[in-house]
Design a protein around this motif. Structure first.
Motif, PDB file in Angstrom:
ATOM      1  N   ILE A 195     -27.314  12.827  43.357  1.00 48.40           N
ATOM      2  CA  ILE A 195     -27.701  14.232  43.216  1.00 48.40           C
ATOM      3  C   ILE A 195     -26.610  15.147  43.759  1.00 48.40           C
ATOM      4  N   GLU A 196     -26.046  14.812  44.922  1.00 48.67           N
ATOM      5  CA  GLU A 196     -25.022  15.652  45.545  1.00 48.67           C
ATOM      6  C   GLU A 196     -23.761  15.733  44.696  1.00 48.67           C
ATOM      7  N   GLU A 197     -23.500  14.686  43.922  1.00 43.51           N
ATOM      8  CA  GLU A 197     -22.333  14.698  43.040  1.00 43.51           C
ATOM      9  C   GLU A 197     -22.427  15.817  42.011  1.00 43.51           C
ATOM     10  N   TYR A 198     -23.613  16.057  41.495  1.00 49.20           N
ATOM     11  CA  TYR A 198     -23.804  17.062  40.456  1.00 49.20           C
ATOM     12  C   TYR A 198     -24.246  18.416  40.991  1.00 49.20           C
ATOM     13  N   SER A 199     -24.807  18.461  42.181  1.00 50.36           N
ATOM     14  CA  SER A 199     -25.393  19.721  42.663  1.00 50.36           C
ATOM     15  C   SER A 199     -24.353  20.822  42.842  1.00 50.36           C
ATOM     16  N   GLY A 200     -23.183  20.496  43.363  1.00 53.76           N
ATOM     17  CA  GLY A 200     -22.151  21.515  43.535  1.00 53.76           C
ATOM     18  C   GLY A 200     -21.702  22.095  42.214  1.00 53.76           C
ATOM     19  N   MET A 201     -21.522  21.225  41.221  1.00 51.79           N
ATOM     20  CA  MET A 201     -21.098  21.680  39.897  1.00 51.79           C
ATOM     21  C   MET A 201     -22.176  22.553  39.250  1.00 51.79           C
ATOM     22  N   VAL A 202     -23.419  22.135  39.373  1.00 52.55           N
ATOM     23  CA  VAL A 202     -24.523  22.890  38.772  1.00 52.55           C
ATOM     24  C   VAL A 202     -24.687  24.241  39.461  1.00 52.55           C
ATOM     25  N   LEU A 203     -24.579  24.272  40.790  1.00 49.38           N
ATOM     26  CA  LEU A 203     -24.715  25.539  41.503  1.00 49.38           C
ATOM     27  C   LEU A 203     -23.594  26.506  41.139  1.00 49.38           C
ATOM     28  N   SER A 214     -27.307  34.581  42.572  1.00 55.79           N
ATOM     29  CA  SER A 214     -26.026  34.072  42.083  1.00 55.79           C
ATOM     30  C   SER A 214     -25.017  33.953  43.216  1.00 55.79           C
ATOM     31  N   CYS A 215     -24.956  34.955  44.073  1.00 54.79           N
ATOM     32  CA  CYS A 215     -24.039  34.896  45.216  1.00 54.79           C
ATOM     33  C   CYS A 215     -24.435  33.774  46.176  1.00 54.79           C
ATOM     34  N   ALA A 216     -25.734  33.579  46.364  1.00 49.16           N
ATOM     35  CA  ALA A 216     -26.189  32.493  47.234  1.00 49.16           C
ATOM     36  C   ALA A 216     -25.814  31.130  46.647  1.00 49.16           C
ATOM     37  N   CYS A 217     -25.938  30.977  45.331  1.00 52.88           N
ATOM     38  CA  CYS A 217     -25.547  29.712  44.687  1.00 52.88           C
ATOM     39  C   CYS A 217     -24.065  29.440  44.867  1.00 52.88           C
ATOM     40  N   LEU A 218     -23.245  30.466  44.777  1.00 58.86           N
ATOM     41  CA  LEU A 218     -21.800  30.289  44.907  1.00 58.86           C
ATOM     42  C   LEU A 218     -21.350  30.123  46.360  1.00 58.86           C
ATOM     43  N   ALA A 219     -22.156  30.587  47.317  1.00 56.16           N
ATOM     44  CA  ALA A 219     -21.746  30.561  48.716  1.00 56.16           C
ATOM     45  C   ALA A 219     -22.178  29.310  49.473  1.00 56.16           C
ATOM     46  N   LEU A 220     -23.038  28.486  48.902  1.00 54.81           N
ATOM     47  CA  LEU A 220     -23.519  27.297  49.618  1.00 54.81           C
ATOM     48  C   LEU A 220     -22.390  26.284  49.792  1.00 54.81           C
ATOM     49  N   ASN A 221     -22.228  25.767  51.029  1.00 55.43           N
ATOM     50  CA  ASN A 221     -21.263  24.689  51.234  1.00 55.43           C
ATOM     51  C   ASN A 221     -21.973  23.338  51.102  1.00 55.43           C
ATOM     52  N   LYS A 222     -21.235  22.256  51.252  1.00 59.19           N
ATOM     53  CA  LYS A 222     -21.794  20.905  51.030  1.00 59.19           C
ATOM     54  C   LYS A 222     -22.941  20.589  51.988  1.00 59.19           C
ATOM     55  N   GLU A 223     -22.812  20.968  53.258  1.00 60.03           N
ATOM     56  CA  GLU A 223     -23.868  20.676  54.226  1.00 60.03           C
ATOM     57  C   GLU A 223     -25.153  21.430  53.894  1.00 60.03           C
ATOM     58  N   GLN A 224     -25.002  22.700  53.514  1.00 57.97           N
ATOM     59  CA  GLN A 224     -26.178  23.487  53.141  1.00 57.97           C
ATOM     60  C   GLN A 224     -26.821  22.956  51.868  1.00 57.97           C
ATOM     61  N   GLN A 225     -26.006  22.522  50.914  1.00 57.68           N
ATOM     62  CA  GLN A 225     -26.544  21.917  49.691  1.00 57.68           C
ATOM     63  C   GLN A 225     -27.324  20.660  50.024  1.00 57.68           C
ATOM     64  N   SER A 226     -26.778  19.845  50.908  1.00 57.58           N
ATOM     65  CA  SER A 226     -27.442  18.598  51.293  1.00 57.58           C
ATOM     66  C   SER A 226     -28.775  18.872  51.972  1.00 57.58           C
TER      67      SER A 226
END
Length: 182
Positions: free
Chosen positions: A136-144, A72-84
């Motif tokens: 995908i990137e549009e929704y990934s931040g919200m989902v994470l 859970s902490c890892a999901c909340l800590a990812l920034n946009k570059e790491q998500q990409s």
């Protein structure tokens, strides 16, 4: 409750054709069944006031808390570059998920559309497809953020369960012989 919810979501995803990867669904169902059995062990241990079952339940619940809190902490800590980067690694390593994403989101390719490659999307016939990465990137931040928040909520309820199990486990069984020592 969470275990039955996991099993139900996995069955729903397969039933509606949203997920075709049996590996992903199998892992989700296995986690749901594991959590169900752990909850059953805790329930039986509490009803029978069985010290060993309650200890086993407490230790497993503590381990589940540590894993769930970390994820859970890892999901909340990812920034946009790491998500990409994470999305691109996932895209390159799974063919079935790639096909599902292309079909459901009506896009082809990850960063750019290549008309020479095959694609499961409807837009591929007209050769007017958009790449999948921006969608995908549009929704990934919200989902994470959603998954991380829900995971944190349930992880704190799990640590509450560990504490309550510890307190209940050390109480004397009211049905036992009053002259017996614990």
């Amino acid at each position: 409750l969470v275990s039955l919810l996991l099993i139900g979501i996995a069955a729903w995803g397969i039933g509606f054709g949203l997920i075709s990867s049996f590996r992903v669904v199998g892992v989700v169902i296995a986690v749901g069944v594991f959590l169900f059995f752990i909850a059953l062990v805790g329930l039986i241990g509490a009803v029978k006031h069985h010290q060993v079952l309650l200890f086993f339940y407490m230790i497993i619940l503590l381990l589940v808390f540590i894993v769930q809190f970390s994820v859970s902490c890892a999901c909340l800590a990812l920034n946009k570059e790491q998500q990409s980067e994470l999305l691109e690694v996932g895209w390159n390593n799974t063919n079935s998920a790639r096909t599902d994403i292309e079909r459901n989101l009506n896009c082809c390719g990850f960063r750019f559309f290549n008309p020479n490659e095959t694609c499961a999307s409807d837009c591929f016939r007209t050769r007017q497809c958009k790449p999948c990465a921006p969608i995908i990137e549009e929704y990934s931040g919200m989902v994470l953020r959603f998954v991380g928040g829900i995971g944190l909520f349930f992880s704190f309820t799990e640590i509450l369960g560990v504490w309550l199990t510890y307190r209940y486990r050390n109480q004397k069984d009211p049905r036992a012989n009053p002259s017996a020592f614990l």
